[in-house]
Every structure is written in structure tokens, then in C-alpha cells.
Scaffold this active site. Structure first.
Site, mmCIF file in Angstrom:
data_model
loop_
_atom_site.group_PDB
_atom_site.id
_atom_site.type_symbol
_atom_site.label_atom_id
_atom_site.label_comp_id
_atom_site.label_asym_id
_atom_site.label_seq_id
_atom_site.Cartn_x
_atom_site.Cartn_y
_atom_site.Cartn_z
ATOM 1 N N SER A 49 0.829 -1.204 0.000
ATOM 2 C CA SER A 49 0.000 0.000 0.000
ATOM 3 C C SER A 49 0.870 1.264 0.000
ATOM 4 O O SER A 49 1.736 1.417 -0.847
ATOM 5 C CB SER A 49 -0.959 -0.043 1.198
ATOM 6 O OG SER A 49 -1.983 0.894 1.079
ATOM 7 N N ASP B 33 -9.432 -5.548 -4.513
ATOM 8 C CA ASP B 33 -9.022 -4.431 -3.659
ATOM 9 C C ASP B 33 -10.063 -3.311 -3.661
ATOM 10 O O ASP B 33 -10.501 -2.857 -4.714
ATOM 11 C CB ASP B 33 -7.680 -3.882 -4.158
ATOM 12 C CG ASP B 33 -6.918 -3.126 -3.100
ATOM 13 O OD1 ASP B 33 -7.516 -2.271 -2.422
ATOM 14 O OD2 ASP B 33 -5.710 -3.383 -2.948
ATOM 15 N N HIS C 266 -7.442 -5.929 -0.062
ATOM 16 C CA HIS C 266 -6.268 -5.064 0.006
ATOM 17 C C HIS C 266 -5.180 -5.629 0.912
ATOM 18 O O HIS C 266 -4.042 -5.162 0.853
ATOM 19 C CB HIS C 266 -6.691 -3.679 0.516
ATOM 20 C CG HIS C 266 -5.593 -2.662 0.511
ATOM 21 N ND1 HIS C 266 -4.944 -2.251 -0.637
ATOM 22 C CD2 HIS C 266 -5.002 -1.970 1.535
ATOM 23 C CE1 HIS C 266 -4.033 -1.350 -0.340
ATOM 24 N NE2 HIS C 266 -4.038 -1.167 0.970
#
Length: 275
Positions: free
Chosen positions: A89, A213, A240
Site C-alpha cells: 500500500s 481491492d 487489500h
């Protein structure tokens, strides 16, 4: 030098894991276990204001301060060794920063549903492609005063499981809800990297897409891949947070990547060190 040769001989790698926004080293606990059980060395750190860091997130206003724990770890790695650097991320920003500063110590850089921008947030296009649209589901904090821009932000706890961990075990989502902290927003927004040479372009990169995601959309992931094409693209049919929802598949991907890129990279180093 001898230890480096032995590590290569037995197929052992050093994985350095970088967490994403609001998380900490704790989010990697399943992967740390799997990698160590496979005989590899693993390092996971809390970036400043994250995890068990005693620093208040609102006080972290520069990306350099936020990223300092990673820079310290990489600075202490001997020049004769290289690591498999993994970012998730927003940890992709730290990953790109490391490529610029310590590219010679990175065998391969792995972006997992991560912000992959060659120079950070340097243009409106970078912001559009690399910054998730979480305004409506986040709470903002103003550590410098209500009249100043927000210094940190956190996704509302009541929607965290729905958008971060919808395919993850509920126990992991519950654990995360207790440990997530506000993200030093000002610090992340200031992530800009100036290349002093083309050396950073020589570091192999792999992007792992997360197909379900709800944070970094698949369109955003593919746009970043198109803008700065990596050497290889893999995918996981996960939310995610594949370190929770698909740890075994993520583990297999990382071992495959290490074998594919790190062995060749380390062989060049060890030919010098082992003679």
C-alpha cells in the site's frame, strides 16, 4: 563474506517488509512466520508514528522523518549483501525512496497493492494514480490547529473490515481494529524523490496486484504499472490485505520472486566476496 556465500548456497534470503498506512510491523505476522519457517531472514519495522512507535502521528510532518526507521535498517546492511524489499500500500512510497537511496543494496523491490511512483507525488497525475480516494470514509486530525491542513488521517473503524479486510479472517480484522493508528498524512503527501543518477532504474521491480481491492482500485494499480512498468506483474485474488486473506499465496509469490531475481543479483556480489 563466508556467511553470504552460505546463505546463497542454501537458498536463504533476507526479506525486509514495509507496512502501509496506519499499520505497523504487526500486520506481517503470518508472513513473518511463513518466511522464517522456510529458513529465511525477515525484518519488519514500524515506521515513525506507526505500530509501536512512541511518536505521535500528528508530530510527523516530513516524509524523511516518517521513513527514518527503514533508512536506518538499510544503512546497516553490509555492501556485500542485498535484500528483497517488500512494500504494501502506502509502503510503496518508502520502497521507491529506498530504491533512490540504497538501490545498490536491493536485489528486487516488490510492490503489493502499493503506490508505485518513480519520484513520489510530483504531479497531479501522480496524486490521481497513487493516492486512494478515501476522503468520505476517513477521519482527519489537525495537529497544527483547526485552521491548518490535516496532519493525520484514519479510516473510520466501522468500515475498516468492509474495505480493508473484506476477504480476511474476522479475527485478523478485529486485531487490526485495535492496532491501526492515524497515518501521518502530511509526511506521506510530502513524499518526493529527486534522482541524482539513473542507478535507481537498475533495481528490478515486481508488482503484485490485488484483484478484489477496495482501497487501491485495480484501475489505479494498472495505471501505475503502465506509467512505470516493472519487470514482472503477478496477481492475487484477494482484498487489500493479502498478508491476512491470502498469506500462503503471498508467501509462494515472494519465494518465486526471490528465486527469480535475488539469486542472480546476489551471485554477482558473492563471486567477488567468495574468491
Amino acid at each position: 563474506m563466508e556467511n553470504v556465500c552460505q546463505d546463497h548456497q542454501y537458498g536463504k534470503f533476507h526479506f525486509v517488509l514495509i507496512h502501509g498506512a496506519g499499520h505497523g510491523a504487526w500486520c506481517w505476522y503470518k508472513l513473518i512466520h511463513l518466511l522464517r519457517k522456510s529458513g529465511h531472514k525477515v525484518t519488519a519495522m514500524d515506521l515513525t508514528g506507526s505500530g509501536l512507535s512512541t511518536v505521535v502521528p500528528d508530530s510527523v510532518t516530513s516524509f524523511e522523518d516518517y521513513d527514518m526507521p527503514l533508512m536506518k535498517i538499510l544503512s546497516e546492511i553490509p555492501y556485500s549483501q542485498k535484500v528483497v524489499l517488500v512494500g504494501h500500500s502506502a509502503g510503496g512510497l518508502s520502497l521507491s525512496h529506498a530504491i533512490h537511496v540504497f538501490g545498490h543494496k536491493i536485489a528486487v523491490a516488490v510492490y503489493i497493492a502499493a503506490t508505485m511512483l518513480s519520484h513520489g507525488f510530483c504531479s497531479e497525475q501522480d496524486v490521481l494514480q497513487g493516492l486512494p480516494d478515501l476522503f468520505k470514509v476517513s477521519e482527519f486530525y489537525h495537529g497544527l490547529g483547526s485552521e491548518q491542513p490535516p496532519t493525520s488521517a484514519m479510516i473510520h473503524r466501522e468500515v475498516q473490515q468492509e474495505i480493508l479486510y473484506q476477504l480476511s479472517p474476522p479475527e485478523d480484522a478485529a486485531l487490526a481494529s485495535l492496532l491501526i493508528r492515524p497515518t501521518p498524512l502530511l509526511a506521506l503527501q510530502g513524499a518526493k524523490f529527486i534522482a541524482t543518477s539513473e542507478e535507481f532504474m537498475k533495481v528490478p521491480r515486481v508488482y503484485i496486484k490485488t484483484l478484489q481491492d477496495r482501497i487501491v482500485s485495480l484501475d489505479q494499480q494498472e495505471a501505475m504499472i503502465k506509467m512505470w512498468p516493472p519487470e514482472k506483474v503477478l496477481s492475487i485474488d484477494s482484498d487489500h490485505s493479502p498478508f491476512f486473506s491470502s498469506p500462503l499465496e503471498l508467501h509462494r509469490h515472494l519465494l518465486y520472486i526471490a528465486q527469480l531475481f535475488a539469486v542472480n543479483n546476489w551471485t554477482n556480489v558473492q563471486l567477488v566476496g567468495c574468491m
